[in-house]
Design a protein around this motif. Structure first.
Motif, PDB file in Angstrom:
ATOM      1  N   TYR A  54       0.852  -1.191   0.000  1.00  0.00           N
ATOM      2  CA  TYR A  54       0.000   0.000   0.000  1.00  0.00           C
ATOM      3  C   TYR A  54       0.883   1.235   0.000  1.00  0.00           C
ATOM      4  N   TYR A  55       0.329   2.304  -0.554  1.00  0.00           N
ATOM      5  CA  TYR A  55       0.984   3.606  -0.516  1.00  0.00           C
ATOM      6  C   TYR A  55       0.032   4.592   0.139  1.00  0.00           C
ATOM      7  N   ILE A  56       0.554   5.343   1.078  1.00  0.00           N
ATOM      8  CA  ILE A  56      -0.202   6.411   1.720  1.00  0.00           C
ATOM      9  C   ILE A  56       0.502   7.712   1.366  1.00  0.00           C
ATOM     10  N   VAL A  57      -0.244   8.624   0.765  1.00  0.00           N
ATOM     11  CA  VAL A  57       0.288   9.932   0.408  1.00  0.00           C
ATOM     12  C   VAL A  57      -0.466  10.968   1.219  1.00  0.00           C
ATOM     13  N   SER A  58       0.278  11.868   1.845  1.00  0.00           N
ATOM     14  CA  SER A  58      -0.364  12.969   2.567  1.00  0.00           C
ATOM     15  C   SER A  58       0.339  14.272   2.220  1.00  0.00           C
ATOM     16  N   ASP A  59      -0.451  15.319   2.088  1.00  0.00           N
ATOM     17  CA  ASP A  59       0.062  16.648   1.791  1.00  0.00           C
ATOM     18  C   ASP A  59      -0.054  17.525   3.024  1.00  0.00           C
ATOM     19  N   TRP A  60       0.935  18.381   3.201  1.00  0.00           N
ATOM     20  CA  TRP A  60       1.049  19.239   4.374  1.00  0.00           C
ATOM     21  C   TRP A  60       1.343  20.663   3.934  1.00  0.00           C
ATOM     22  N   VAL A  61       0.960  21.602   4.763  1.00  0.00           N
ATOM     23  CA  VAL A  61       1.193  23.018   4.480  1.00  0.00           C
ATOM     24  C   VAL A  61       2.680  23.273   4.230  1.00  0.00           C
ATOM     25  N   ASP A  62       3.524  22.714   5.084  1.00  0.00           N
ATOM     26  CA  ASP A  62       4.969  22.833   4.895  1.00  0.00           C
ATOM     27  C   ASP A  62       5.678  21.760   5.721  1.00  0.00           C
ATOM     28  N   GLU A  63       6.980  21.638   5.519  1.00  0.00           N
ATOM     29  CA  GLU A  63       7.743  20.603   6.217  1.00  0.00           C
ATOM     30  C   GLU A  63       7.824  20.817   7.726  1.00  0.00           C
ATOM     31  N   PRO A  64       8.091  22.029   8.222  1.00  0.00           N
ATOM     32  CA  PRO A  64       8.174  22.183   9.681  1.00  0.00           C
ATOM     33  C   PRO A  64       6.893  21.755  10.411  1.00  0.00           C
ATOM     34  N   LEU A  65       5.737  22.055   9.845  1.00  0.00           N
ATOM     35  CA  LEU A  65       4.487  21.658  10.507  1.00  0.00           C
ATOM     36  C   LEU A  65       4.271  20.143  10.433  1.00  0.00           C
ATOM     37  N   PHE A  66       4.703  19.511   9.333  1.00  0.00           N
ATOM     38  CA  PHE A  66       4.642  18.049   9.281  1.00  0.00           C
ATOM     39  C   PHE A  66       5.562  17.451  10.345  1.00  0.00           C
ATOM     40  N   ARG A  67       6.793  17.970  10.454  1.00  0.00           N
ATOM     41  CA  ARG A  67       7.754  17.424  11.426  1.00  0.00           C
ATOM     42  C   ARG A  67       7.224  17.584  12.850  1.00  0.00           C
ATOM     43  N   GLU A  68       6.522  18.675  13.101  1.00  0.00           N
ATOM     44  CA  GLU A  68       5.895  18.871  14.408  1.00  0.00           C
ATOM     45  C   GLU A  68       4.858  17.774  14.668  1.00  0.00           C
ATOM     46  N   PHE A  69       4.027  17.484  13.658  1.00  0.00           N
ATOM     47  CA  PHE A  69       3.043  16.411  13.784  1.00  0.00           C
ATOM     48  C   PHE A  69       3.733  15.062  13.961  1.00  0.00           C
ATOM     49  N   GLU A  70       4.788  14.829  13.203  1.00  0.00           N
ATOM     50  CA  GLU A  70       5.484  13.541  13.194  1.00  0.00           C
ATOM     51  C   GLU A  70       5.994  13.150  14.581  1.00  0.00           C
ATOM     52  N   THR A  71       6.320  14.121  15.392  1.00  0.00           N
ATOM     53  CA  THR A  71       6.849  13.834  16.726  1.00  0.00           C
ATOM     54  C   THR A  71       5.793  13.965  17.831  1.00  0.00           C
ATOM     55  N   SER A  72       4.538  14.132  17.430  1.00  0.00           N
ATOM     56  CA  SER A  72       3.466  14.353  18.411  1.00  0.00           C
ATOM     57  C   SER A  72       2.897  13.048  18.960  1.00  0.00           C
ATOM     58  N   ASP A  73       2.242  13.158  20.113  1.00  0.00           N
ATOM     59  CA  ASP A  73       1.540  12.009  20.691  1.00  0.00           C
ATOM     60  C   ASP A  73       0.437  11.528  19.758  1.00  0.00           C
ATOM     61  N   ARG A  74      -0.197  12.452  19.066  1.00  0.00           N
ATOM     62  CA  ARG A  74      -1.268  12.118  18.113  1.00  0.00           C
ATOM     63  C   ARG A  74      -0.738  11.163  17.033  1.00  0.00           C
ATOM     64  N   HIS A  75       0.443  11.451  16.508  1.00  0.00           N
ATOM     65  CA  HIS A  75       1.027  10.587  15.473  1.00  0.00           C
ATOM     66  C   HIS A  75       1.444   9.246  16.045  1.00  0.00           C
ATOM     67  N   LEU A  76       2.005   9.243  17.228  1.00  0.00           N
ATOM     68  CA  LEU A  76       2.401   7.984  17.867  1.00  0.00           C
ATOM     69  C   LEU A  76       1.199   7.064  18.057  1.00  0.00           C
ATOM     70  N   GLU A  77       0.085   7.615  18.498  1.00  0.00           N
ATOM     71  CA  GLU A  77      -1.130   6.817  18.676  1.00  0.00           C
ATOM     72  C   GLU A  77      -1.615   6.253  17.337  1.00  0.00           C
TER      73      GLU A  77
END
Length: 108
Positions: A54-77
């Motif tokens: 499978y491939y999952i593609v997601s678009d983000w406003v910019d890289e810094p905001l994605f990186r913030e999400f990537e390290t969040s509890d929300r992403h870990l869950e």
């Protein structure tokens, strides 16, 4: 560079026989990604050529905001709920440099 649309593509290898369950759970937990203010949407695609891929593609406003999400509890869950279905995978990140929208005559 900040301000450029940022795209993430995940290649996920799903354990044989668990594909339908993976798809169901992905739909159920997807809002943990798409409800994030910096997310612009995500897509799940199944490979035609490779079983269980499978491939999952997601678009983000910019890289810094994605990186913030990537390290969040929300992403870990989110990752924790999908992890039991995976046997492997990889992530590719990129900046979108151009977009050509479909013309008015495109098939719908």
């Amino acid at each position: 560079m900040a301000g450029e649309r940022f795209r993430v593509m995940l290649r996920m290898e799903i354990k044989p026989g668990l594909e339908p369950e993976f798809e169901r759970v992905w739909r159920e937990v997807g809002d943990s990604v798409t409800s994030h203010p910096a997310n612009l949407g995500q897509w799940l695609s199944r490979s035609i050529d490779e079983d269980g891929i499978y491939y999952i593609v997601s678009d983000w406003v910019d890289e810094p905001l994605f990186r913030e999400f990537e390290t969040s509890d929300r992403h870990l869950e989110h990752r924790t709920k999908l992890h039991p279905y995976r046997s492997g995978g990889s992530m590719t990140t990129m900046h979108v440099v151009a977009h050509l929208p479909a013309g008015t005559g495109a098939a719908r």
